[in-house]
Scaffold this motif. Structure first.
Motif, PDB file in Angstrom:
ATOM      1  N   PRO A   1       0.828  -1.208   0.000  1.00 33.95           N
ATOM      2  CA  PRO A   1       0.000   0.000   0.000  1.00 33.95           C
ATOM      3  C   PRO A   1       0.861   1.257   0.000  1.00 33.95           C
ATOM      4  O   PRO A   1       1.901   1.300   0.662  1.00 33.95           O
ATOM      5  CB  PRO A   1      -0.801  -0.122   1.312  1.00 33.95           C
ATOM      6  CG  PRO A   1      -0.842  -1.580   1.588  1.00 33.95           C
ATOM      7  CD  PRO A   1       0.498  -2.109   1.122  1.00 33.95           C
ATOM      8  N   PRO A   2       0.450   2.285  -0.735  1.00 34.96           N
ATOM      9  CA  PRO A   2       1.212   3.533  -0.728  1.00 34.96           C
ATOM     10  C   PRO A   2       1.100   4.232   0.622  1.00 34.96           C
ATOM     11  O   PRO A   2       0.253   3.878   1.453  1.00 34.96           O
ATOM     12  CB  PRO A   2       0.552   4.348  -1.842  1.00 34.96           C
ATOM     13  CG  PRO A   2      -0.847   3.818  -1.904  1.00 34.96           C
ATOM     14  CD  PRO A   2      -0.742   2.349  -1.585  1.00 34.96           C
ATOM     15  N   LYS A   3       1.940   5.219   0.826  1.00 33.25           N
ATOM     16  CA  LYS A   3       1.915   5.975   2.086  1.00 33.25           C
ATOM     17  C   LYS A   3       0.543   6.605   2.299  1.00 33.25           C
ATOM     18  O   LYS A   3       0.023   6.638   3.416  1.00 33.25           O
ATOM     19  CB  LYS A   3       2.995   7.057   2.047  1.00 33.25           C
ATOM     20  CG  LYS A   3       3.194   7.801   3.362  1.00 33.25           C
ATOM     21  CD  LYS A   3       3.999   6.983   4.342  1.00 33.25           C
ATOM     22  CE  LYS A   3       4.345   7.811   5.577  1.00 33.25           C
ATOM     23  NZ  LYS A   3       5.050   6.998   6.587  1.00 33.25           N
ATOM     24  N   GLU A   4      -0.033   7.113   1.242  1.00 33.76           N
ATOM     25  CA  GLU A   4      -1.383   7.672   1.292  1.00 33.76           C
ATOM     26  C   GLU A   4      -2.223   7.003   0.203  1.00 33.76           C
ATOM     27  O   GLU A   4      -1.746   6.762  -0.894  1.00 33.76           O
ATOM     28  CB  GLU A   4      -1.354   9.184   1.054  1.00 33.76           C
ATOM     29  CG  GLU A   4      -0.528   9.972   2.070  1.00 33.76           C
ATOM     30  CD  GLU A   4      -1.124   9.967   3.467  1.00 33.76           C
ATOM     31  OE1 GLU A   4      -2.350   9.726   3.564  1.00 33.76           O
ATOM     32  OE2 GLU A   4      -0.387  10.197   4.436  1.00 33.76           O
ATOM     33  N   GLY A   5      -3.470   6.715   0.523  1.00 33.12           N
ATOM     34  CA  GLY A   5      -4.354   6.105  -0.455  1.00 33.12           C
ATOM     35  C   GLY A   5      -4.334   4.589  -0.391  1.00 33.12           C
ATOM     36  O   GLY A   5      -3.801   3.988   0.543  1.00 33.12           O
ATOM     37  N   ARG A   6      -4.904   3.977  -1.419  1.00 34.23           N
ATOM     38  CA  ARG A   6      -5.067   2.527  -1.460  1.00 34.23           C
ATOM     39  C   ARG A   6      -4.245   1.930  -2.595  1.00 34.23           C
ATOM     40  O   ARG A   6      -3.969   2.604  -3.586  1.00 34.23           O
ATOM     41  CB  ARG A   6      -6.532   2.165  -1.690  1.00 34.23           C
ATOM     42  CG  ARG A   6      -7.491   2.679  -0.645  1.00 34.23           C
ATOM     43  CD  ARG A   6      -8.914   2.388  -1.078  1.00 34.23           C
ATOM     44  NE  ARG A   6      -9.900   2.793  -0.079  1.00 34.23           N
ATOM     45  CZ  ARG A   6     -11.203   2.742  -0.278  1.00 34.23           C
ATOM     46  NH1 ARG A   6     -11.670   2.306  -1.444  1.00 34.23           N
ATOM     47  NH2 ARG A   6     -12.038   3.119   0.670  1.00 34.23           N
ATOM     48  N   PRO A   7      -3.900   0.647  -2.478  1.00 34.31           N
ATOM     49  CA  PRO A   7      -3.260  -0.024  -3.614  1.00 34.31           C
ATOM     50  C   PRO A   7      -4.289  -0.288  -4.708  1.00 34.31           C
ATOM     51  O   PRO A   7      -5.494  -0.215  -4.456  1.00 34.31           O
ATOM     52  CB  PRO A   7      -2.754  -1.341  -3.002  1.00 34.31           C
ATOM     53  CG  PRO A   7      -3.683  -1.593  -1.859  1.00 34.31           C
ATOM     54  CD  PRO A   7      -4.044  -0.232  -1.314  1.00 34.31           C
ATOM     55  N   PRO A   8      -3.846  -0.599  -5.928  1.00 33.49           N
ATOM     56  CA  PRO A   8      -4.801  -0.874  -7.008  1.00 33.49           C
ATOM     57  C   PRO A   8      -5.649  -2.104  -6.709  1.00 33.49           C
ATOM     58  O   PRO A   8      -5.249  -2.973  -5.924  1.00 33.49           O
ATOM     59  CB  PRO A   8      -3.890  -1.099  -8.222  1.00 33.49           C
ATOM     60  CG  PRO A   8      -2.562  -1.474  -7.647  1.00 33.49           C
ATOM     61  CD  PRO A   8      -2.445  -0.718  -6.366  1.00 33.49           C
ATOM     62  N   GLU A   9      -6.805  -2.175  -7.319  1.00 31.12           N
ATOM     63  CA  GLU A   9      -7.678  -3.332  -7.134  1.00 31.12           C
ATOM     64  C   GLU A   9      -7.011  -4.599  -7.665  1.00 31.12           C
ATOM     65  O   GLU A   9      -6.259  -4.563  -8.642  1.00 31.12           O
ATOM     66  CB  GLU A   9      -9.009  -3.114  -7.853  1.00 31.12           C
ATOM     67  CG  GLU A   9      -9.884  -2.025  -7.232  1.00 31.12           C
ATOM     68  CD  GLU A   9     -10.275  -2.345  -5.811  1.00 31.12           C
ATOM     69  OE1 GLU A   9     -10.652  -3.504  -5.539  1.00 31.12           O
ATOM     70  OE2 GLU A   9     -10.199  -1.441  -4.961  1.00 31.12           O
ATOM     71  N   ASP A  10      -7.283  -5.718  -7.020  1.00 34.39           N
ATOM     72  CA  ASP A  10      -6.699  -6.997  -7.415  1.00 34.39           C
ATOM     73  C   ASP A  10      -7.490  -7.576  -8.592  1.00 34.39           C
ATOM     74  O   ASP A  10      -8.694  -7.806  -8.484  1.00 34.39           O
ATOM     75  CB  ASP A  10      -6.745  -7.963  -6.236  1.00 34.39           C
ATOM     76  CG  ASP A  10      -6.008  -9.254  -6.512  1.00 34.39           C
ATOM     77  OD1 ASP A  10      -5.429  -9.386  -7.612  1.00 34.39           O
ATOM     78  OD2 ASP A  10      -6.005 -10.133  -5.641  1.00 34.39           O
ATOM     79  N   VAL A  11      -6.813  -7.796  -9.721  1.00 33.49           N
ATOM     80  CA  VAL A  11      -7.487  -8.335 -10.910  1.00 33.49           C
ATOM     81  C   VAL A  11      -6.974  -9.741 -11.246  1.00 33.49           C
ATOM     82  O   VAL A  11      -7.295 -10.275 -12.306  1.00 33.49           O
ATOM     83  CB  VAL A  11      -7.284  -7.404 -12.121  1.00 33.49           C
ATOM     84  CG1 VAL A  11      -7.928  -6.058 -11.862  1.00 33.49           C
ATOM     85  CG2 VAL A  11      -5.792  -7.210 -12.426  1.00 33.49           C
TER      86      VAL A  11
END
Length: 226
Positions: free
Chosen positions: A140-150
């Motif tokens: 996960p980035p410092k701020e925000g969310r990681p990309p959706e899992d595809v």
């Protein structure tokens, strides 16, 4: 009027929030059932239910009996921070200290609760701000969310399809050693040659060689089309 005291976030609470987050990511839905949480945490259903009620009182989850839980914004923020610590530590142990990928998970479990934000930032910078851990999971980035899992599990891929391994389950050291011996690691390109029916073995081709694996092992490998 006296403000309510800020609840103390303990390592067990962090572990439960992380479990809810990772279960949701694995299943592609925001809610996690109490039974799934209990299994992940290796506790009784009653213990998991008690903790869900406590987390709901702390406004870290939304809990509906018999329907499971969903992280609130505050709960997700804590979960993402713990997951980020865990995966950065795994990569640091593997890249900087030479740990094998089947041993970093347990070490990271112990360290994820105690590192400071400064230590996290230094690891991140030293590693070049990585986006995936040794097992292919997004950091996960410092701020925000990681990309959706595809990505989808290998046991759901049709015969004849060519795919690339993107991530593998990291919770079982023996499983990781098996995958390593078969070279089923992130980045490996494989073709599904044959399936022996539901629950049977799956024959793969990679680098001109064929190998058969069972459905349980295949369910722990996640791929995308090549």
């Amino acid at each position: 009027m006296v403000d309510d005291p800020i609840p103390q976030i303990t390592p067990p609470i962090e572990d439960y929030l992380k479990a809810i987050y990772t279960i949701g990511r694995e299943r592609g839905e925001p809610r996690a059932s109490t039974s799934a949480i209990a299994a992940r945490m290796q506790v009784s259903a009653a213990s998991a239910t008690n903790m869900m009620q406590k987390l709901a009182e702390m406004r870290l989850v939304e809990y509906t009996p018999y329907k499971g839980v969903q992280l609130t914004v505050a709960g997700e923020k804590i979960a993402l921070e713990v997951v980020r610590h865990h995966r950065l530590i795994e990569l640091y142990l593997a890249e900087a200290l030479g740990y094998s990928w089947d041993t970093v998970h347990d070490e990271a479990e112990r360290l994820e609760h105690v590192i400071s934000e400064e230590f996290e930032d230094r690891i991140d910078a030293m590693l070049g701000h990585p986006t995936i851990d040794p097992h292919g999971h997004p950091i996960p980035p410092k701020e925000g969310r990681p990309p959706e899992d595809v990505h989808r599990p290998l046991n759901e891929v049709a015969t004849g399809d060519r795919v690339i391994v993107r991530r593998v389950s990291d919770r079982d050291g023996e499983l990781l050693r098996s995958l390593s011996s078969l070279n089923l690691v992130p980045g490996a390109r494989i073709t599904i040659v044959e399936r022996a029916g539901y629950g049977g073995s799956i024959t793969l081709e990679r680098n001109g060689e064929t190998v058969a694996i069972d459905e349980r092992l295949a369910s722990k490998v996640f791929v995308e089309p090549a």
